[in-house]
Design a protein around this motif. Structure first.
Motif, PDB file in Angstrom:
ATOM      1  N   ASP A 300      71.132  68.200  -2.087  1.00 53.28           N
ATOM      2  CA  ASP A 300      70.020  67.254  -2.197  1.00 53.28           C
ATOM      3  C   ASP A 300      68.817  68.104  -2.608  1.00 53.28           C
ATOM      4  OD1 ASP A 300      68.385  65.039  -1.997  1.00 53.28           O
ATOM      5  OD2 ASP A 300      68.179  65.155   0.177  1.00 53.28           O
ATOM      6  N   ALA A 301      68.717  68.355  -3.898  1.00 53.44           N
ATOM      7  CA  ALA A 301      67.870  69.432  -4.422  1.00 53.44           C
ATOM      8  C   ALA A 301      66.371  69.159  -4.261  1.00 53.44           C
ATOM      9  CB  ALA A 301      68.187  69.643  -5.903  1.00 53.44           C
ATOM     10  N   PRO A 302      65.590  70.239  -4.065  1.00 50.87           N
ATOM     11  CA  PRO A 302      64.131  70.072  -4.108  1.00 50.87           C
ATOM     12  C   PRO A 302      63.742  69.538  -5.480  1.00 50.87           C
ATOM     13  CG  PRO A 302      64.749  72.410  -4.144  1.00 50.87           C
ATOM     14  CD  PRO A 302      66.002  71.631  -3.891  1.00 50.87           C
ATOM     15  N   CYS A 303      62.750  68.651  -5.517  1.00 51.91           N
ATOM     16  CA  CYS A 303      62.400  68.006  -6.797  1.00 51.91           C
ATOM     17  C   CYS A 303      60.937  67.567  -6.791  1.00 51.91           C
ATOM     18  CB  CYS A 303      63.318  66.802  -7.040  1.00 51.91           C
ATOM     19  SG  CYS A 303      63.043  65.430  -5.901  1.00 51.91           S
ATOM     20  N   SER A 304      60.537  66.916  -7.865  1.00 53.81           N
ATOM     21  CA  SER A 304      59.147  66.443  -7.988  1.00 53.81           C
ATOM     22  C   SER A 304      58.821  65.340  -6.993  1.00 53.81           C
ATOM     23  CB  SER A 304      58.914  65.916  -9.408  1.00 53.81           C
ATOM     24  OG  SER A 304      59.751  64.773  -9.630  1.00 53.81           O
ATOM     25  N   GLU A 322      52.807  72.682 -13.785  1.00 54.51           N
ATOM     26  CA  GLU A 322      53.471  73.985 -13.618  1.00 54.51           C
ATOM     27  C   GLU A 322      54.490  73.972 -12.466  1.00 54.51           C
ATOM     28  OE1 GLU A 322      49.086  74.313 -12.292  1.00 54.51           O
ATOM     29  OE2 GLU A 322      50.240  73.458 -13.959  1.00 54.51           O
ATOM     30  N   PHE A 323      54.228  73.120 -11.448  1.00 49.32           N
ATOM     31  CA  PHE A 323      55.194  72.999 -10.350  1.00 49.32           C
ATOM     32  C   PHE A 323      56.512  72.424 -10.871  1.00 49.32           C
ATOM     33  CE2 PHE A 323      57.334  70.295  -7.222  1.00 49.32           C
ATOM     34  CZ  PHE A 323      57.614  71.228  -6.228  1.00 49.32           C
ATOM     35  N   LEU A 324      56.414  71.465 -11.779  1.00 47.00           N
ATOM     36  CA  LEU A 324      57.622  70.860 -12.353  1.00 47.00           C
ATOM     37  C   LEU A 324      58.478  71.899 -13.075  1.00 47.00           C
ATOM     38  CD1 LEU A 324      56.746  67.354 -13.821  1.00 47.00           C
ATOM     39  CD2 LEU A 324      58.618  67.920 -12.311  1.00 47.00           C
ATOM     40  N   ASP A 325      57.829  72.784 -13.824  1.00 49.41           N
ATOM     41  CA  ASP A 325      58.578  73.842 -14.528  1.00 49.41           C
ATOM     42  C   ASP A 325      59.300  74.740 -13.527  1.00 49.41           C
ATOM     43  OD1 ASP A 325      57.590  72.865 -16.913  1.00 49.41           O
ATOM     44  OD2 ASP A 325      55.874  74.223 -16.941  1.00 49.41           O
ATOM     45  N   THR A 326      58.584  75.090 -12.442  1.00 49.92           N
ATOM     46  CA  THR A 326      59.169  75.958 -11.410  1.00 49.92           C
ATOM     47  C   THR A 326      60.334  75.273 -10.712  1.00 49.92           C
ATOM     48  OG1 THR A 326      56.964  76.864 -11.037  1.00 49.92           O
ATOM     49  CG2 THR A 326      58.594  77.324  -9.347  1.00 49.92           C
ATOM     50  N   ILE A 327      60.152  74.001 -10.363  1.00 46.48           N
ATOM     51  CA  ILE A 327      61.179  73.300  -9.577  1.00 46.48           C
ATOM     52  C   ILE A 327      62.452  73.103 -10.402  1.00 46.48           C
ATOM     53  CG2 ILE A 327      60.759  70.797  -9.933  1.00 46.48           C
ATOM     54  CD1 ILE A 327      61.072  72.498  -6.519  1.00 46.48           C
ATOM     55  N   LYS A 328      62.300  72.896 -11.708  1.00 43.25           N
ATOM     56  CA  LYS A 328      63.492  72.742 -12.564  1.00 43.25           C
ATOM     57  C   LYS A 328      64.302  74.035 -12.601  1.00 43.25           C
ATOM     58  CE  LYS A 328      61.312  69.315 -15.513  1.00 43.25           C
ATOM     59  NZ  LYS A 328      60.671  69.123 -16.811  1.00 43.25           N
ATOM     60  N   GLN A 329      63.594  75.160 -12.612  1.00 46.69           N
ATOM     61  CA  GLN A 329      64.286  76.462 -12.580  1.00 46.69           C
ATOM     62  C   GLN A 329      65.010  76.638 -11.239  1.00 46.69           C
ATOM     63  OE1 GLN A 329      64.765  78.720 -15.152  1.00 46.69           O
ATOM     64  NE2 GLN A 329      66.195  79.442 -13.582  1.00 46.69           N
ATOM     65  N   THR A 330      64.330  76.218 -10.156  1.00 51.26           N
ATOM     66  CA  THR A 330      64.928  76.295  -8.809  1.00 51.26           C
ATOM     67  C   THR A 330      66.179  75.426  -8.728  1.00 51.26           C
ATOM     68  OG1 THR A 330      62.731  76.635  -7.854  1.00 51.26           O
ATOM     69  CG2 THR A 330      64.459  75.933  -6.332  1.00 51.26           C
ATOM     70  N   GLN A 331      66.105  74.212  -9.269  1.00 52.59           N
ATOM     71  CA  GLN A 331      67.268  73.300  -9.264  1.00 52.59           C
ATOM     72  C   GLN A 331      68.464  73.937  -9.972  1.00 52.59           C
ATOM     73  OE1 GLN A 331      65.401  70.020 -11.256  1.00 52.59           O
ATOM     74  NE2 GLN A 331      64.511  69.171  -9.390  1.00 52.59           N
ATOM     75  N   SER A 332      68.196  74.537 -11.117  1.00 50.77           N
ATOM     76  CA  SER A 332      69.251  75.166 -11.911  1.00 50.77           C
ATOM     77  C   SER A 332      69.902  76.318 -11.139  1.00 50.77           C
ATOM     78  CB  SER A 332      68.641  75.666 -13.225  1.00 50.77           C
ATOM     79  OG  SER A 332      69.611  76.262 -14.014  1.00 50.77           O
TER      80      SER A 332
END
Length: 403
Positions: A300-304, A322-332
Motif C-alpha cells: 500500500d505504497a506511499p503516494c500523493s 517536487e514531492f510528487l517526483d520524489t514519491i514516484k521514485q520511492t514507489q518504484s
C-alpha cells in the motif's frame, strides 16, 4: 443561524495554525474539539465543519476577500466573512468583522466560478497536472474530491457480521445503510462521533472508506497463509486481512515508523486479531530475510494522496510538485525491492490512494518491464475515481509471480 463568539474564535485560531503554522487540519480540529467541555455535539460539528470548509475553499475565498498568505488575524476574519456570506449567514456586529460587501462577494463568487482553478480551489500546478493525467475526467473528479467524504464503517467479522452490527448500532441510535458491492461496509446516514460508542470500544468495527475496503479482498488471501503488509501504518488494511484470514496463518505488518505499528498493536487487541506480527523496517536486511517466503504481499505504497482530498483537504495546499517526483521514485524502489518477498506462485497487490496514472498503472508497467518484474504477470487492476464511485479515489493491481 446565530453565530457564537467562542465557536467562531476557535475556528479563527484553528485556521491560523493550519495556514500560518503548517499544522495538519485533522490534528488541529482534534485539539479544538477538546477546548471547551461545555460544547455539545452541534457546537463541535460547527467548529470542525467550518474549519474544514474554509481550508477546502481557501483559494476561492482568499481571491474573493482579496487577501494573500501569510494571513493576518484580520485576513482570517475576512475569509470567515466570505464563508458566512456565501452560506446566507447574517454576520454579527463584532469589532473583528469589518463591514462585509455582501453583493460584491456574491458577484465575485459568480465570476470566479467560471474558472476551474478558482471554482475548485486548487493550485495552478495541480490543475494543470490533473488535466494532463486525467483529461476530460479531471473536472468531474476534482469536483467530487471537494465534497465532504461519507463516514464508512467496516464490520469486524472476527467478532460480528455486518447485519448484526447494523442492529447493534441501531440500539445506540446510529442509523446506517448497506452499500451494494461492499460486503463488510456500512455507511452512516448522519455524521456522528462513532468512536464513543460501545460497539467501537468492543472492537466490532473500524472506520474505513469503502474504496480502501476493496484492497485486502483484492489480495485473495486464504486462512493459514503467510502474508506481508509492507507499508502497514496504523493497520487499517492489516486488520481487514486478519479478518479475511479468520485469524489463521501469519500477517507480518511492516513499516518504517515504529509509532504507527504501536497504534496497530493497540487496534489489533481491540479487534481480537491475534495473527499479526508488527516489524519495524530498520534496514534492507529486514526485507531480505523474507525474500521468497510470502504467499501474499501487500504494497500500500506511499503516494500523493490525491484520491483522499475529500477527507484531507489541506493536502492540496501542502503538496508540492517536487514531492510528487520524489514519491514516484520511492514507489518504484519499493515495488522493485518488496516484490522479492513473494514466493513463486504467490501474489502481490500494489495499491495507492492516488488518482494519477503516473503513480498507478504507469508504475506497474514500468516494474513489469524491468528485470525485477520479469517473473511477474499482471492478473488484473482496478482504477477507482471518486466521481464514479462516490468514495475515495484508489488504484490496485494484482500481480502473480510465476511458478
Amino acid at each position: 443561524m446565530r453565530l457564537h463568539r467562542n465557536l467562531v474564535f476557535a475556528v479563527i485560531d484553528g485556521l491560523h495554525e493550519i495556514f500560518n503554522e503548517g499544522s495538519y487540519a485533522d490534528k488541529v480540529v482534534q485539539k479544538l474539539l477538546k477546548r471547551d467541555k461545555r460544547w455539545g455535539s452541534r457546537d463541535r460539528s460547527f467548529v470542525a465543519e467550518t474549519v474544514y470548509e474554509i481550508v477546502r475553499w481557501k483559494r476561492l475565498y482568499a481571491e474573493i476577500a482579496e487577501v494573500k498568505e501569510p494571513f493576518s488575524r484580520e485576513n482570517l476574519w475576512r475569509l470567515f466573512a466570505v464563508w458566512a456570506t456565501l452560506r446566507g449567514i447574517s454576520l454579527p456586529d463584532w469589532k473583528q468583522i469589518a463591514p462585509t460587501p455582501t453583493r460584491r462577494i456574491k458577484g465575485r463568487f459568480d465570476e470566479l466560478s467560471k474558472i476551474r482553478k478558482f471554482k475548485e480551489s486548487i493550485p495552478d500546478w495541480l490543475d494543470q497536472l490533473g488535466e494532463k493525467e486525467l483529461g476530460k475526467k479531471w473536472s468531474e473528479e476534482i469536483s467530487a474530491l471537494n465534497q465532504q467524504a461519507p463516514v464508512i464503517l467496516r464490520a469486524n467479522t472476527l467478532k460480528i457480521s455486518r447485519d448484526k452490527l447494523r442492529s447493534v448500532l441501531e440500539d445506540e441510535n446510529i442509523d446506517t445503510e448497506f452499500i451494494k458491492g461492499y460486503p463488510d461496509a456500512l455507511q452512516l446516514v448522519e455524521r456522528t462521533n462513532v468512536f464513543s460508542t460501545e460497539a467501537f470500544k468492543n472492537g466490532l468495527f473500524e472506520v474505513q472508506d469503502a474504496s480502501s475496503q476493496l484492497v485486502a479482498d483484492f489480495l485473495d488471501v486464504q486462512p493459514g497463509q503467510r502474508v506481508v503488509d509492507t507499508c502497514a501504518g496504523a493497520g487499517g488494511k492489516t486488520l481487514h486481512l486478519a479478518a479475511l484470514m479468520q485469524n489463521k496463518g501469519q500477517i507480518i505488518a511492516m513499516d518504517i515508523y515504529g509509532n504507527k505499528l504501536k497504534e496497530l498493536k493497540r487496534r489489533a487487541r481491540r479487534a481480537g486479531a491475534h495473527n499479526i506480527e508488527p516489524r519495524v523496517i530498520e534496514s534492507t536486511k529486514d526485507i531480505k530475510k523474507l525474500h521468497g517466503k510470502a504467499d501474499r504481499v501487500l504494497i500500500d505504497a506511499p503516494c500523493s494522496g490525491l484520491g483522499v482530498l475529500s477527507r484531507n483537504p489541506d493536502a492540496k495546499w501542502k503538496l508540492q510538485p517536487e514531492f510528487l517526483d520524489t514519491i514516484k521514485q520511492t514507489q518504484s524502489t519499493i515495488l522493485e525491492s518488496y516484490s522479492k518477498m513473494v514466493k513463486h506462485g504467490g501474489k502481490l497487490v500494489y495499491a495507492t490512494c492516488s488518482i494519477l496514472p503516473s503513480e498507478n498503472q504507469d508504475q506497474v508497467t514500468h516494474f513489469l518491464s524491468k528485470e525485477a518484474g520479469q517473473d511477474f504477470t499482471l492478473i488484473k487492476d482496478k482504477k477507482i475515481l471518486s466521481h464514479q464511485s462516490g468514495f475515495d479515489g484508489f488504484y490496485m493491481a494484482l500481480l502473480e509471480r510465476k511458478q
